[in-house]
Design a protein around this motif. Structure first.
Motif, PDB file in Angstrom:
ATOM      1  N   ASN A 289      -5.677  -3.410 -20.813  1.00  0.00           N
ATOM      2  CA  ASN A 289      -6.706  -4.232 -20.483  1.00  0.00           C
ATOM      3  C   ASN A 289      -6.776  -4.746 -19.041  1.00  0.00           C
ATOM      4  OD1 ASN A 289      -7.096  -4.438 -23.243  1.00  0.00           O
ATOM      5  ND2 ASN A 289      -5.837  -6.273 -23.443  1.00  0.00           N
ATOM      6  N   ALA A 290      -7.589  -3.920 -18.323  1.00  0.00           N
ATOM      7  CA  ALA A 290      -7.673  -4.091 -16.967  1.00  0.00           C
ATOM      8  C   ALA A 290      -9.436  -3.901 -16.409  1.00  0.00           C
ATOM      9  CB  ALA A 290      -7.086  -3.012 -16.124  1.00  0.00           C
ATOM     10  N   LEU A 291      -9.686  -4.848 -15.452  1.00  0.00           N
ATOM     11  CA  LEU A 291     -11.041  -5.055 -15.046  1.00  0.00           C
ATOM     12  C   LEU A 291     -10.889  -4.457 -13.422  1.00  0.00           C
ATOM     13  CD1 LEU A 291     -12.568  -8.006 -16.632  1.00  0.00           C
ATOM     14  CD2 LEU A 291     -12.756  -5.672 -17.392  1.00  0.00           C
ATOM     15  N   ILE A 292     -11.512  -3.428 -13.157  1.00  0.00           N
ATOM     16  CA  ILE A 292     -11.571  -3.424 -11.618  1.00  0.00           C
ATOM     17  C   ILE A 292     -12.897  -3.447 -10.950  1.00  0.00           C
ATOM     18  CG2 ILE A 292     -11.016  -1.416  -9.638  1.00  0.00           C
ATOM     19  CD1 ILE A 292      -8.937  -0.222 -12.008  1.00  0.00           C
ATOM     20  N   VAL A 293     -13.462  -4.177 -10.460  1.00  0.00           N
ATOM     21  CA  VAL A 293     -14.889  -4.626 -10.410  1.00  0.00           C
ATOM     22  C   VAL A 293     -15.132  -5.039  -8.867  1.00  0.00           C
ATOM     23  CG1 VAL A 293     -15.244  -4.942 -12.644  1.00  0.00           C
ATOM     24  CG2 VAL A 293     -14.600  -6.934 -11.155  1.00  0.00           C
ATOM     25  N   ASN A 294     -16.301  -4.401  -8.375  1.00  0.00           N
ATOM     26  CA  ASN A 294     -16.811  -4.879  -7.121  1.00  0.00           C
ATOM     27  C   ASN A 294     -15.981  -4.956  -5.878  1.00  0.00           C
ATOM     28  OD1 ASN A 294     -19.113  -6.117  -8.692  1.00  0.00           O
ATOM     29  ND2 ASN A 294     -17.604  -8.013  -9.279  1.00  0.00           N
ATOM     30  N   SER A 295     -15.535  -3.840  -5.936  1.00  0.00           N
ATOM     31  CA  SER A 295     -14.346  -3.730  -4.885  1.00  0.00           C
ATOM     32  C   SER A 295     -14.504  -2.425  -4.197  1.00  0.00           C
ATOM     33  CB  SER A 295     -12.979  -3.620  -5.465  1.00  0.00           C
ATOM     34  OG  SER A 295     -12.486  -5.021  -6.034  1.00  0.00           O
ATOM     35  N   VAL A 296     -13.933  -2.160  -2.878  1.00  0.00           N
ATOM     36  CA  VAL A 296     -13.963  -1.125  -2.168  1.00  0.00           C
ATOM     37  C   VAL A 296     -12.758  -0.764  -1.696  1.00  0.00           C
ATOM     38  CG1 VAL A 296     -14.579  -0.695   0.245  1.00  0.00           C
ATOM     39  CG2 VAL A 296     -16.086  -2.297  -0.913  1.00  0.00           C
ATOM     40  N   PHE A 297     -12.682   0.709  -1.905  1.00  0.00           N
ATOM     41  CA  PHE A 297     -11.119   1.394  -1.687  1.00  0.00           C
ATOM     42  C   PHE A 297     -11.697   2.553  -0.542  1.00  0.00           C
ATOM     43  CE2 PHE A 297     -11.707  -0.356  -5.893  1.00  0.00           C
ATOM     44  CZ  PHE A 297     -10.458  -1.014  -6.076  1.00  0.00           C
ATOM     45  N   ASP A 298     -10.556   2.400   0.473  1.00  0.00           N
ATOM     46  CA  ASP A 298     -10.772   3.695   1.583  1.00  0.00           C
ATOM     47  C   ASP A 298      -9.450   3.887   1.666  1.00  0.00           C
ATOM     48  OD1 ASP A 298     -11.678   4.912   3.737  1.00  0.00           O
ATOM     49  OD2 ASP A 298     -12.314   3.221   5.033  1.00  0.00           O
ATOM     50  N   ALA A 299      -9.117   5.414   1.456  1.00  0.00           N
ATOM     51  CA  ALA A 299      -7.711   5.619   0.960  1.00  0.00           C
ATOM     52  C   ALA A 299      -7.317   7.057   1.919  1.00  0.00           C
ATOM     53  CB  ALA A 299      -7.745   6.180  -0.355  1.00  0.00           C
ATOM     54  N   GLY A 300      -6.083   6.931   2.282  1.00  0.00           N
ATOM     55  CA  GLY A 300      -5.523   8.139   2.612  1.00  0.00           C
ATOM     56  C   GLY A 300      -5.121   9.239   1.642  1.00  0.00           C
ATOM     57  N   ASP A 301      -5.361   8.927   0.259  1.00  0.00           N
ATOM     58  CA  ASP A 301      -5.125   9.718  -0.784  1.00  0.00           C
ATOM     59  C   ASP A 301      -5.918   9.478  -1.646  1.00  0.00           C
ATOM     60  OD1 ASP A 301      -3.980  11.395  -2.816  1.00  0.00           O
ATOM     61  OD2 ASP A 301      -1.979  11.476  -1.714  1.00  0.00           O
ATOM     62  N   ASP A 302      -5.595   9.468  -3.352  1.00  0.00           N
ATOM     63  CA  ASP A 302      -6.643   8.970  -4.284  1.00  0.00           C
ATOM     64  C   ASP A 302      -7.051   7.540  -3.971  1.00  0.00           C
ATOM     65  OD1 ASP A 302      -6.619  11.379  -5.411  1.00  0.00           O
ATOM     66  OD2 ASP A 302      -4.810  10.839  -6.596  1.00  0.00           O
ATOM     67  N   GLY A 303      -8.266   7.352  -4.438  1.00  0.00           N
ATOM     68  CA  GLY A 303      -8.865   5.990  -4.219  1.00  0.00           C
ATOM     69  C   GLY A 303      -8.656   5.187  -5.623  1.00  0.00           C
ATOM     70  N   ILE A 304      -9.153   5.131  -6.508  1.00  0.00           N
ATOM     71  CA  ILE A 304      -8.778   4.357  -8.000  1.00  0.00           C
ATOM     72  C   ILE A 304      -8.366   5.585  -8.700  1.00  0.00           C
ATOM     73  CG2 ILE A 304      -9.894   3.283  -9.809  1.00  0.00           C
ATOM     74  CD1 ILE A 304     -12.384   2.786  -8.175  1.00  0.00           C
ATOM     75  N   CYS A 305      -6.914   5.366  -8.933  1.00  0.00           N
ATOM     76  CA  CYS A 305      -6.232   6.313  -9.699  1.00  0.00           C
ATOM     77  C   CYS A 305      -5.418   5.468 -11.095  1.00  0.00           C
ATOM     78  CB  CYS A 305      -5.011   7.010  -8.908  1.00  0.00           C
ATOM     79  SG  CYS A 305      -4.525   8.502  -9.510  1.00  0.00           S
ATOM     80  N   ILE A 306      -5.566   6.593 -12.109  1.00  0.00           N
ATOM     81  CA  ILE A 306      -5.031   6.246 -13.662  1.00  0.00           C
ATOM     82  C   ILE A 306      -3.908   6.961 -13.651  1.00  0.00           C
ATOM     83  CG2 ILE A 306      -5.456   5.581 -15.606  1.00  0.00           C
ATOM     84  CD1 ILE A 306      -7.210   4.107 -13.938  1.00  0.00           C
ATOM     85  N   LYS A 307      -2.782   6.581 -14.002  1.00  0.00           N
ATOM     86  CA  LYS A 307      -1.301   7.030 -14.284  1.00  0.00           C
ATOM     87  C   LYS A 307      -0.646   6.530 -15.470  1.00  0.00           C
ATOM     88  CE  LYS A 307      -0.860   7.944  -9.299  1.00  0.00           C
ATOM     89  NZ  LYS A 307      -0.703   9.466  -9.086  1.00  0.00           N
ATOM     90  N   SER A 308       0.311   7.203 -16.013  1.00  0.00           N
ATOM     91  CA  SER A 308       1.130   6.555 -17.111  1.00  0.00           C
ATOM     92  C   SER A 308       2.443   7.480 -17.305  1.00  0.00           C
ATOM     93  CB  SER A 308       0.381   7.011 -18.183  1.00  0.00           C
ATOM     94  OG  SER A 308       0.153   8.348 -18.649  1.00  0.00           O
ATOM     95  N   GLY A 309       3.095   7.678 -15.977  1.00  0.00           N
ATOM     96  CA  GLY A 309       4.307   8.435 -15.738  1.00  0.00           C
ATOM     97  C   GLY A 309       4.189   9.638 -15.870  1.00  0.00           C
ATOM     98  N   LYS A 310       5.586  10.075 -15.531  1.00  0.00           N
ATOM     99  CA  LYS A 310       5.571  11.776 -15.128  1.00  0.00           C
ATOM    100  C   LYS A 310       6.585  12.492 -15.883  1.00  0.00           C
ATOM    101  CE  LYS A 310       6.228  14.675 -11.163  1.00  0.00           C
ATOM    102  NZ  LYS A 310       6.490  15.081  -9.580  1.00  0.00           N
ATOM    103  N   ASP A 311       6.055  13.526 -16.556  1.00  0.00           N
ATOM    104  CA  ASP A 311       7.133  14.408 -17.365  1.00  0.00           C
ATOM    105  C   ASP A 311       7.961  13.785 -18.470  1.00  0.00           C
ATOM    106  OD1 ASP A 311       5.795  16.287 -15.644  1.00  0.00           O
ATOM    107  OD2 ASP A 311       7.659  16.587 -14.149  1.00  0.00           O
ATOM    108  N   ALA A 312       9.424  14.174 -18.531  1.00  0.00           N
ATOM    109  CA  ALA A 312      10.015  13.461 -19.445  1.00  0.00           C
ATOM    110  C   ALA A 312      10.020  11.853 -19.456  1.00  0.00           C
ATOM    111  CB  ALA A 312      11.287  14.194 -19.577  1.00  0.00           C
ATOM    112  N   ASP A 313      10.195  11.394 -18.150  1.00  0.00           N
ATOM    113  CA  ASP A 313      10.455   9.853 -18.071  1.00  0.00           C
ATOM    114  C   ASP A 313       9.106   9.267 -18.368  1.00  0.00           C
ATOM    115  OD1 ASP A 313      12.962  10.196 -16.753  1.00  0.00           O
ATOM    116  OD2 ASP A 313      12.020   9.548 -14.669  1.00  0.00           O
ATOM    117  N   GLY A 314       7.874   9.914 -18.162  1.00  0.00           N
ATOM    118  CA  GLY A 314       6.674   9.311 -18.856  1.00  0.00           C
ATOM    119  C   GLY A 314       6.587   9.343 -20.256  1.00  0.00           C
ATOM    120  N   ARG A 315       7.048  10.421 -20.892  1.00  0.00           N
ATOM    121  CA  ARG A 315       6.938  10.385 -22.251  1.00  0.00           C
ATOM    122  C   ARG A 315       8.003   9.650 -22.961  1.00  0.00           C
ATOM    123  NH1 ARG A 315       6.956  16.005 -20.565  1.00  0.00           N
ATOM    124  NH2 ARG A 315       8.954  16.395 -21.473  1.00  0.00           N
ATOM    125  N   LYS A 316       9.011   9.594 -22.400  1.00  0.00           N
ATOM    126  CA  LYS A 316      10.142   8.642 -22.996  1.00  0.00           C
ATOM    127  C   LYS A 316       9.566   7.128 -22.842  1.00  0.00           C
ATOM    128  CE  LYS A 316      14.710   7.110 -22.625  1.00  0.00           C
ATOM    129  NZ  LYS A 316      16.018   7.295 -21.496  1.00  0.00           N
TER     130      LYS A 316
END
Length: 493
Positions: A289-316
């Motif tokens: 339940n997140a709202l990301i609105v009316n904002s500006v992103f200026d990045a050295g890598d990804d701008g708006i990024c959605i994640k949920s953990g990595k490999d076994a740690d994320g699955r656990k």
């Protein structure tokens, strides 16, 4: 009479809707979604202010205010919460830890500048790059807090240059000479500078920025500079508001909500220089339940990024990032405008991205993962996106992500084995059921790049009303049921 009654009922309904909208201006973002999502409200706080200056802080840019911030937070918390007001000035400080029912409010002209001194940031157990690890404590953090906010018209600066490595290819010759002469750094290669010997040691032990092996406490301490923190770390918090503030120059990722619920990010500017290594603007990880609105992103890598953990740690962990609305946002430069992955092992679902513009990013819409992740990305809806001057692909699905940007891969001409299938198991990532409509892109290097796994193709992707001008045509590998309705790609001569 019936007509009059109908008119009165309609007026009453309109008035009721108007009152409700005034009660919660964010209701409109969840009013008509292609998936079920609860209404998200901004947290409220007691009508109580404390001023940072009253706790001995000086906004002269040199006096260390760490103790004053801690005292102010504790005093406000004991009273039941309210606003911690940071007035005009430059407030030089170590880490700030927020608690429940506290709104860190920066008045116009206020700058919170975090000290370039690694000894002020103790090592803590946390998650980074989707893995359980240790990092330096974040400049601003909250853990398990309920009703927490950062608001106002000021700026927060993480003094990131002190922490970050530097690639020569990302800066001018004069910048390279200036930056590498400022500190006692180490040249790993002629084109890669590391900010300290401790950083170099950590880099030699790490895989994708996370040290491997069974390290002792003393060994962890010796790597402290390498364990550069995300600037804003919100872990397990509920009812979060970030509004109107500038977040800039972070040591690693800029804003990182992790396993949070009911989040509003409204009218913020999150920015890093283009050369900021791992300088993501926003990483929303395993949140709901997140709202990301009316904002500006200026990045050295990804701008708006959605994640949920990595490999076994994320699955656990097993917590997807779900029920997210991104509306009315702008992304400059960076490796991707809107990005999913590559850490998506807990799954990603129920995402709406609309009314956004990506200007000069490497990729517009970027979906990335690789074997070993597992997880399912599904039920993503993207519409009404405008792009200009995209350095790589307008839209990318790449299931062979190896840590490099699309530009780096294009420039080196790297090829992957996307023919030989591997067995499907819990480590096999999946991208499916994604609807992309009304996309306009002027001047991309390549239009579309879909590169799925032969054992688990990208499937059920709908492309409709898309117009892209590009230098190179689209490529599709290992895809199933990718429908194209009014998709126009014009190759620039």
């Amino acid at each position: 009479m019936n007509k009059l009654r109908t008119t009165i009922v309609a007026l009453v309904l309109m008035l009721s809707m108007s009152i409700q909208a005034q009660e919660n201006p964010y209701r409109k973002y969840t009013a008509s979604l292609p998936f079920a999502m609860s209404e998200v409200k901004a947290p409220t706080f007691p009508a109580r202010d404390v001023n940072l200056k009253d706790f001995g802080a000086k906004g002269d840019g040199t006096a260390l205010c760490t103790e004053a911030f801690a005292k102010a937070v504790d005093a406000l918390s004991k009273k039941g919460g309210g606003r911690l007001v940071v007035p005009q000035g430059v407030w030089y400080t170590g880490p700030i830890v927020l608690k429940s029912n506290i709104n860190l409010h920066l008045e116009k002209g206020a700058v919170i500048l975090f000290a370039a001194d690694e000894s002020l940031y103790p090592l803590i157990k946390t998650s980074f790059e989707g893995l359980e690890t240790r990092r330096c404590q974040s400049p601003i953090s909250a853990n398990g807090a309920v009703n927490v906010a950062i608001t106002g018209n000021g700026a927060i600066d993480g003094n990131g240059l002190y922490w970050r490595p530097l690639k020569k290819s990302k800066v001018t010759e004069s910048q390279w000479k200036k930056f590498t002469s400022m500190q006692q750094g180490v040249f790993k290669r002629d084109d890669l500078w590391l900010p300290s010997a401790g950083y170099a040691k950590g880099d030699s032990l790490a895989d994708m920025n996370v040290p491997r092996g069974n390290l002792s406490d003393a060994e962890w301490e010796s790597l402290r500079r390498f364990l550069r923190p995300v600037m804003v770390s919100l872990v397990g918090c509920k009812n979060v508001l970030l509004k109107d503030v500038i977040f800039q120059n972070s040591p690693a990722w800029n804003i990182h909500p992790l396993m949070c619920e009911n989040i509003i990010i409204d009218n913020v500017l999150a920015r890093n220089p283009a050369y900021a290594q791992n300088g993501d603007a926003l990483d929303l990880e395993s949140c709901r339940n997140a709202l990301i609105v009316n904002s500006v992103f200026d990045a050295g890598d990804d701008g708006i990024c959605i994640k949920s953990g990595k490999d076994a740690d994320g699955r656990k962990r097993g917590r997807p990032c779900e029920n997210v609305v991104v509306d009315g946002c702008t992304v400059f430069q960076g490796h991707g405008g809107f990005v999913v992955g590559s850490e998506m092992s807990g799954g990603v679902k129920n995402i709406l991205v609309q009314n956004c513009q990506f200007l000069g990013t490497d990729v517009g819409l970027r979906f990335k993962s690789c074997r070993g992740r597992g997880g399912v990305v599904q039920n993503i809806f993207i519409r009404d996106i405008s792009m200009f001057d995209i350095q790589g692909d307008a839209i990318t699905f790449d299931l062979y992500y190896g840590g490099k940007s699309v530009i780096e891969v294009l420039e080196t001409g790297e090829k992957v084995n996307n023919i030989e299938a591997k067995p499907v198991d819990e480590t096999t990532p999946e991208f499916c059921d994604i609807d992309i409509q009304r996309i306009t892109c002027r001047n991309a290097r390549r239009a579309l790049f879909f590169n799925g796994l032969p054992e688990k193709p990208i499937r059920n992707i709908r492309l409709k009303d898309i117009h892209i001008t590009a230098q190179v045509e689209s490529d599709f590998f290992n895809c199933q049921n990718v429908s194209q309705d009014n998709v126009q790609v014009e190759i620039l001569k």
